[in-house]
Design an enzyme around this catalytic site. Structure first.
Site, mmCIF file in Angstrom:
data_model
loop_
_atom_site.group_PDB
_atom_site.id
_atom_site.type_symbol
_atom_site.label_atom_id
_atom_site.label_comp_id
_atom_site.label_asym_id
_atom_site.label_seq_id
_atom_site.Cartn_x
_atom_site.Cartn_y
_atom_site.Cartn_z
ATOM 1 N N ASP A 1 0.861 -1.185 0.000
ATOM 2 C CA ASP A 1 0.000 0.000 0.000
ATOM 3 C C ASP A 1 0.897 1.234 0.000
ATOM 4 O O ASP A 1 1.623 1.485 0.957
ATOM 5 C CB ASP A 1 -0.904 -0.012 1.239
ATOM 6 C CG ASP A 1 -1.968 1.076 1.207
ATOM 7 O OD1 ASP A 1 -1.689 2.152 0.653
ATOM 8 O OD2 ASP A 1 -3.063 0.863 1.747
ATOM 9 N N ASP B 1 -2.690 2.699 -6.200
ATOM 10 C CA ASP B 1 -1.663 2.771 -5.151
ATOM 11 C C ASP B 1 -1.527 1.467 -4.372
ATOM 12 O O ASP B 1 -1.079 1.466 -3.227
ATOM 13 C CB ASP B 1 -1.958 3.926 -4.196
ATOM 14 C CG ASP B 1 -3.272 3.772 -3.459
ATOM 15 O OD1 ASP B 1 -4.107 2.944 -3.888
ATOM 16 O OD2 ASP B 1 -3.488 4.478 -2.449
ATOM 17 N N GLU B 2 -1.898 0.346 -4.999
ATOM 18 C CA GLU B 2 -1.791 -0.945 -4.322
ATOM 19 C C GLU B 2 -1.278 -2.015 -5.285
ATOM 20 O O GLU B 2 -1.603 -1.997 -6.480
ATOM 21 C CB GLU B 2 -3.159 -1.396 -3.791
ATOM 22 C CG GLU B 2 -3.752 -0.521 -2.707
ATOM 23 C CD GLU B 2 -5.135 -1.005 -2.325
ATOM 24 O OE1 GLU B 2 -5.298 -1.532 -1.215
ATOM 25 O OE2 GLU B 2 -6.056 -0.855 -3.159
#
Length: 439
Positions: A16, A111-112
């Protein structure tokens, strides 16, 4: 598989990226590092922050904080209009940096990243070493301002939970032997898939804490959720496998694609809104062809800003930007197509039926969505072909726009909005690069 029969191993890593948009800006602008910073859609006090640096978060400024309030909290806060194409490029670069250490199995959002561990990689010391090497690879190959929190767990659902348990720059592992007690202290909202509405529903059924949730047996979880989701969640929270490892269930063929935009003040007129709608359609039509679909319907949404006097006599809502507004939408069906000229004619027809009058003179949001998509392989050509060569015209436009940028060749109606309505990121949908642009 029963918990006592499981080995203490990690099956997945979930990466993350911390305060991703804000961190990218701090990477691009070293002078902003260590300073409270927020990424905003436009430079207006009525809009909201879409990302905040950890320095800003420490002051109470976070995603969703109104810009005017952020300025009140810290007058010297750095405000930057988001560059979503840059964020897409950095997301790709980070994914490639992770790949150097461990293959990325899935990108749940911009964003992961999720990595599946195999063989001896699942042993806790080796998994931890891989996680630390991922952090170092991002630092070395992408940028020193970019940090991530990594969760390690037997399944993907728990790995995502673990990645949120320590921020920024965290590293948390949840082993089967520690479960479910290791997550008993969390809030219900810490569970992926449990938002505000779901929490209210759970509360109404007597479940207010994680301990109460974990006390339910599998039958109780099934009854609570009234679906197989409850059964899956029961097993996931205990570190067990269900065959999909916490992955989203595939929903089948893509059904729609489109774009929407909160307009800058200078475009909040009837003419400006039309130009923006035209550009959104231009982008959507190009994507339709690139992704090899045809569309059979179009939906258009317009939101109009209301004055206090108008809001007092009309049904209104409050937009996340802080504006009180009314909304209008319409959907039109047509023969399956994908050329820009035909779709533009449909858009004109819908646009001509938008609300008129004094209460609808300040549009601030436009959305254009192409629906009822069918794959290229299932399209049945028209009996009389394409007499105006519209498909060939679109193909020529695509060829030039892919090479020089997607606004190089376009119809005149979007000219005034050519540089407006840039690519925006929905966190669950990563922009795809077509030619030299992300869309």
């Amino acid at each position: 598989m029963l918990p006592h029969a499981q080995h203490d191993r990690f099956g997945f890593l979930h990466i993350d990226l911390n305060s991703f948009f804000a961190s990218v800006e701090q990477q691009l602008h070293p002078e902003y590092r260590g300073r409270p910073l927020a990424v905003v859609p436009t430079q207006a006090d009525t809009t909201c922050c879409i990302a905040a640096s950890y320095e800003a978060k420490a002051l109470g400024i976070k995603t969703g904080t109104q810009v005017g309030e952020a300025k009140r909290i810290f007058p010297d806060i750095v405000l930057i209009e988001g560059d979503h194409e840059e964020y897409a490029r950095y997301s790709k670069a980070i994914s490639e940096a992770v790949d150097l250490v461990c293959p990325v199995a899935h990108n749940p959002s911009i964003d992961e990243m999720a990595c599946q561990l195999i063989g001896r990689e699942q042993e806790p010391p080796r998994a931890r070493k891989i996680a630390l090497e991922i952090k170092q690879s991002i630092y070395k190959n992408v940028g020193e301002a970019l940090r991530c929190s990594i969760g390690m767990a037997p399944n993907r659902y728990l790995a995502k939970i673990a990645s949120d348990m320590q921020k920024p720059d965290g590293l948390i592992g949840l082993l089967p032997s520690q479960l479910p007690r290791a997550i008993a202290h969390l809030e219900l909202r810490d569970l992926p898939g449990v938002g505000a509405k779901t929490e209210v529903r759970l509360n109404a059924k007597g479940i207010r804490t994680m301990e109460q949730l974990l006390a339910l047996d599998r039958a109780g979880m099934h009854k609570l959720w009234d679906s197989v989701w409850g059964d899956r969640l029961y097993h996931w929270l205990r570190g067990e496998e269900t065959g999909d490892d916490g992955a989203p269930v595939a929903s089948g063929v893509q059904k729609s694609l489109g774009h929407s935009h909160v307009m800058a003040p200078e475009f909040r007129t009837q003419e400006g809104a039309w130009a923006i709608a035209h550009k959104l359609l231009h982008k959507a039509a190009m994507r339709l062809r690139m992704e090899k679909f045809y569309s059979g319907s179009m939906a258009v949404t317009i939101r109009f800003a209301m004055t206090k006097e108008q809001a007092a006599r009309m049904k209104t809502k409050r937009h996340f930007s802080g504006l009180t507004h009314s909304g209008w939408g319409m959907e039109a069906r047509f023969r399956n197509c994908r050329d820009t000229l035909t779709l533009l004619e449909v858009l004109r027809g819908i646009w001509s039926r938008r609300p008129q009058g004094e209460d609808f003179q300040r549009p601030f949001f436009v959305g254009v969505t192409l629906r009822n998509l069918i794959p290229e392989s299932e399209y049945q050509a028209e009996l009389f072909g394409d007499p105006d060569n519209r498909a060939e015209l679109s193909a020529t436009m695509d060829k030039l726009n892919l090479k020089y940028g997607h606004t190089t060749l376009h119809f005149a109606g979007m000219l005034s909005a050519r540089e407006s309505a840039p690519t925006r990121i929905a966190f669950t949908q990563i922009p795809v690069q077509y030619g030299v642009d992300y869309m």
